[in-house]
Design a protein around this motif. Structure first.
Motif, PDB file in Angstrom:
ATOM      1  N   SER A 252       0.887  -1.108  -0.055  1.00 10.00           N
ATOM      2  CA  SER A 252       0.189   0.081  -0.012  1.00 10.00           C
ATOM      3  C   SER A 252       0.742   1.421  -0.019  1.00 10.00           C
ATOM      4  N   GLY A 253       2.179   1.163   0.157  1.00 10.73           N
ATOM      5  CA  GLY A 253       2.919   2.263   0.184  1.00 10.73           C
ATOM      6  C   GLY A 253       4.012   2.268   1.096  1.00 10.73           C
ATOM      7  N   VAL A 254       4.866   3.448   1.367  1.00 11.75           N
ATOM      8  CA  VAL A 254       5.827   3.366   2.301  1.00 11.75           C
ATOM      9  C   VAL A 254       5.342   4.313   3.527  1.00 11.75           C
ATOM     10  N   TRP A 255       5.601   3.510   4.857  1.00  6.59           N
ATOM     11  CA  TRP A 255       4.735   4.145   5.883  1.00  6.59           C
ATOM     12  C   TRP A 255       5.865   4.562   6.888  1.00  6.59           C
ATOM     13  N   ALA A 256       5.566   5.562   7.778  1.00  8.33           N
ATOM     14  CA  ALA A 256       6.586   5.791   8.660  1.00  8.33           C
ATOM     15  C   ALA A 256       5.966   6.055  10.117  1.00  8.33           C
ATOM     16  N   SER A 257       6.928   5.852  11.056  1.00  9.55           N
ATOM     17  CA  SER A 257       6.536   5.835  12.360  1.00  9.55           C
ATOM     18  C   SER A 257       7.509   6.665  13.168  1.00  9.55           C
ATOM     19  N   ALA A 258       7.028   7.440  14.211  1.00 16.44           N
ATOM     20  CA  ALA A 258       7.765   8.241  14.917  1.00 16.44           C
ATOM     21  C   ALA A 258       7.819   7.931  16.205  1.00 16.44           C
ATOM     22  N   LYS A 266       1.212   7.361   6.454  1.00 18.32           N
ATOM     23  CA  LYS A 266       1.714   7.039   5.012  1.00 18.32           C
ATOM     24  C   LYS A 266       2.670   8.318   4.680  1.00 18.32           C
ATOM     25  N   ALA A 267       3.972   7.635   4.292  1.00 18.69           N
ATOM     26  CA  ALA A 267       4.908   8.728   3.831  1.00 18.69           C
ATOM     27  C   ALA A 267       4.900   8.744   2.429  1.00 18.69           C
ATOM     28  N   ALA A 268       4.479   7.800   1.563  1.00 21.47           N
ATOM     29  CA  ALA A 268       4.408   7.965   0.157  1.00 21.47           C
ATOM     30  C   ALA A 268       3.542   6.622  -0.247  1.00 21.47           C
ATOM     31  N   PRO A 269       2.662   7.045  -1.309  1.00 22.16           N
ATOM     32  CA  PRO A 269       1.974   5.883  -1.603  1.00 22.16           C
ATOM     33  C   PRO A 269       2.288   5.166  -2.820  1.00 22.16           C
ATOM     34  N   PHE A 270       3.559   5.007  -3.182  1.00 26.58           N
ATOM     35  CA  PHE A 270       4.232   4.134  -4.348  1.00 26.58           C
ATOM     36  C   PHE A 270       4.720   2.962  -3.537  1.00 26.58           C
ATOM     37  N   VAL A 271       4.898   1.923  -4.431  1.00 24.04           N
ATOM     38  CA  VAL A 271       5.367   0.683  -3.865  1.00 24.04           C
ATOM     39  C   VAL A 271       6.948   0.578  -3.838  1.00 24.04           C
ATOM     40  N   ALA A 272       7.612   0.510  -2.749  1.00 30.52           N
ATOM     41  CA  ALA A 272       8.977   0.226  -2.697  1.00 30.52           C
ATOM     42  C   ALA A 272       9.318  -1.122  -1.925  1.00 30.52           C
ATOM     43  N   PRO A 279      21.759   6.710   8.820  1.00 26.03           N
ATOM     44  CA  PRO A 279      21.824   6.356  10.316  1.00 26.03           C
ATOM     45  C   PRO A 279      22.041   7.721  11.280  1.00 26.03           C
ATOM     46  N   SER A 280      22.562   8.896  10.639  1.00 26.76           N
ATOM     47  CA  SER A 280      22.586  10.243  11.372  1.00 26.76           C
ATOM     48  C   SER A 280      21.314  10.931  11.304  1.00 26.76           C
ATOM     49  N   ASP A 281      20.585  10.857  10.414  1.00 29.45           N
ATOM     50  CA  ASP A 281      19.516  11.739   9.983  1.00 29.45           C
ATOM     51  C   ASP A 281      18.290  11.101   9.783  1.00 29.45           C
ATOM     52  N   ALA A 282      17.208  10.805  10.482  1.00 27.03           N
ATOM     53  CA  ALA A 282      16.213   9.987  10.027  1.00 27.03           C
ATOM     54  C   ALA A 282      15.335  10.594   9.032  1.00 27.03           C
ATOM     55  N   ASP A 283      15.504  11.908   8.709  1.00 32.75           N
ATOM     56  CA  ASP A 283      14.954  12.637   7.637  1.00 32.75           C
ATOM     57  C   ASP A 283      15.423  12.210   6.163  1.00 32.75           C
ATOM     58  N   THR A 284      16.416  11.500   6.083  1.00 31.79           N
ATOM     59  CA  THR A 284      17.120  11.322   5.015  1.00 31.79           C
ATOM     60  C   THR A 284      17.114   9.960   4.421  1.00 31.79           C
ATOM     61  N   LEU A 285      16.406   9.411   3.487  1.00 33.26           N
ATOM     62  CA  LEU A 285      16.164   7.952   3.094  1.00 33.26           C
ATOM     63  C   LEU A 285      16.139   7.901   1.588  1.00 33.26           C
ATOM     64  N   ARG A 297      14.717  13.944   1.753  1.00 34.91           N
ATOM     65  CA  ARG A 297      15.429  14.486   2.706  1.00 34.91           C
ATOM     66  C   ARG A 297      14.399  15.110   3.799  1.00 34.91           C
ATOM     67  N   ASP A 298      13.303  14.897   3.714  1.00 29.75           N
ATOM     68  CA  ASP A 298      12.147  15.447   4.468  1.00 29.75           C
ATOM     69  C   ASP A 298      11.220  14.419   5.253  1.00 29.75           C
ATOM     70  N   GLY A 299      11.892  13.088   5.313  1.00 30.90           N
ATOM     71  CA  GLY A 299      11.062  12.052   5.983  1.00 30.90           C
ATOM     72  C   GLY A 299       9.905  11.592   5.157  1.00 30.90           C
ATOM     73  N   GLY A 300      10.252  11.742   3.737  1.00 34.51           N
ATOM     74  CA  GLY A 300       9.186  11.199   2.741  1.00 34.51           C
ATOM     75  C   GLY A 300       8.027  12.200   2.222  1.00 34.51           C
ATOM     76  N   GLN A 301       8.349  13.591   2.825  1.00 37.72           N
ATOM     77  CA  GLN A 301       7.247  14.428   2.226  1.00 37.72           C
ATOM     78  C   GLN A 301       7.285  14.709   0.735  1.00 37.72           C
TER      79      GLN A 301
END
Length: 309
Positions: A252-258, A266-272, A279-285, A297-301
């Motif tokens: 269903s997409g990419v999901w995020a938990s804090a 849901k951080a993004a609705p595309f399939v990954a 490891p030093s910046d949780a917003d960079t993926l 660089r903004d946690g999936g926004q």
């Protein structure tokens, strides 16, 4: 998955939102799958991003450009690393082997004594012990190595979900206290998310801290918003510097938990099918999809498409 996108798109095309990216992926021909560019594993190490699959690649600029590194001696299935040992990479390859590099993937050494002759679905390094690895095998369970993959032992059966044991597709060692003197090993399975303390006593659902105390005292139970029920969790990552920050890839997409996986959005609705977080910046993926490779660089926004090699 692929680390490239169709020549019809600019190398630095900015996708203003996850919805916009999803819409782009639905347009025939816009994000064509380049032949021979499948990505099966991603990891950050020493500030760089490494991608493995049909090719072995390294990027020093968040995926804008890539260089080829030597293959790990077979078709890569999964990769893992630890920020305390940035030169070290572990890759599982088809056939039940683990390949170790101590020089950012420039050379490889075969490990895996004690493992069955079967492919490891996933690898994870212990959050607190860089030489301790965990692996999962379909139809089998969890294995552990305490000597950087040299030798292995069986430690845990598969999680029991939806009426049967479920294969573990992805693992993440998360440095959050378990209440049993250790930390958690989270497992994304074919039917959802489970976790177990690193003492390997019992699989369980993710619950908020203090939930049982609240019930005993008659208080309202803490809010829980789990991942969509019954979906497979195909990739799962935790940020070493902010272990409460998790990302998961589902159909269903990419999901995020804090908060360690209690509440998800849901951080993004595309399939990954592969993810990596700095490891030093949780917003960079970085996310690999069936059509391309993207980073945020903004946690999936918002997401940027990787360049074509």
């Amino acid at each position: 998955m692929s680390d490239h996108h169709s020549a019809r798109m600019s190398r630095r095309t900015f996708i203003g939102s996850a919805v916009g990216l999803w819409a782009a992926t639905q347009t025939p021909g816009l994000w064509a799958q380049p032949a021979g560019r499948t990505v099966t594993g991603l990891t950050f190490s020493g500030g760089d991003v490494f991608a493995f699959g049909d090719r072995s690649l390294r990027s020093s600029n968040q995926g804008a450009t890539w260089t080829t590194i030597p293959d790990p001696g077979g078709q890569a299935v999964a990769v893992t690393s630890h920020p305390a040992t940035p030169r070290r990479l572990f890759v599982s390859v088809e056939g039940g082997r683990v390949e170790l590099s101590e020089d950012y993937g420039q050379s490889w050494r075969r490990h895996g004594k004690g493992l069955p002759d079967r492919t490891l679905n996933t690898l994870a390094v212990s959050a607190l012990q860089p030489s301790t690895l965990y692996a999962a095998i379909s139809g089998d369970g969890l294995w552990r190595s305490e000597d950087a993959g040299e030798s292995w032992e069986f430690v845990m059966d598969r999680p029991f979900l939806s009426g049967s044991e479920q294969d573990v597709r992805t693992l993440a060692s998360v440095d959050l206290a378990s209440g049993m003197g250790g930390i958690w090993l989270y497992a994304g399975t074919t039917a959802g998310l489970q976790r177990v303390p690193d003492c390997f006593c019992r699989w369980q659902d993710v619950q908020p801290q203090g939930a049982l105390d609240a019930l005993v005292e008659g208080e309202k139970a803490p809010t829980v918003m789990p991942l969509p029920e019954g979906e497979s969790v195909d990739a799962l990552v935790s940020c070493a510097a902010s272990p409460e920050r998790l990302y998961a890839a589902l159909p269903s997409g990419v999901w995020a938990s804090a908060d360690g996986g209690v509440i998800w959005s849901k951080a993004a609705p595309f399939v990954a099918t592969a993810l990596a977080v700095d490891p030093s910046d949780a917003d960079t993926l970085v996310a690999a999809t069936p059509a391309d490779l993207f980073h945020s660089r903004d946690g999936g926004q918002s997401w940027v498409a990787s360049a074509i090699l």
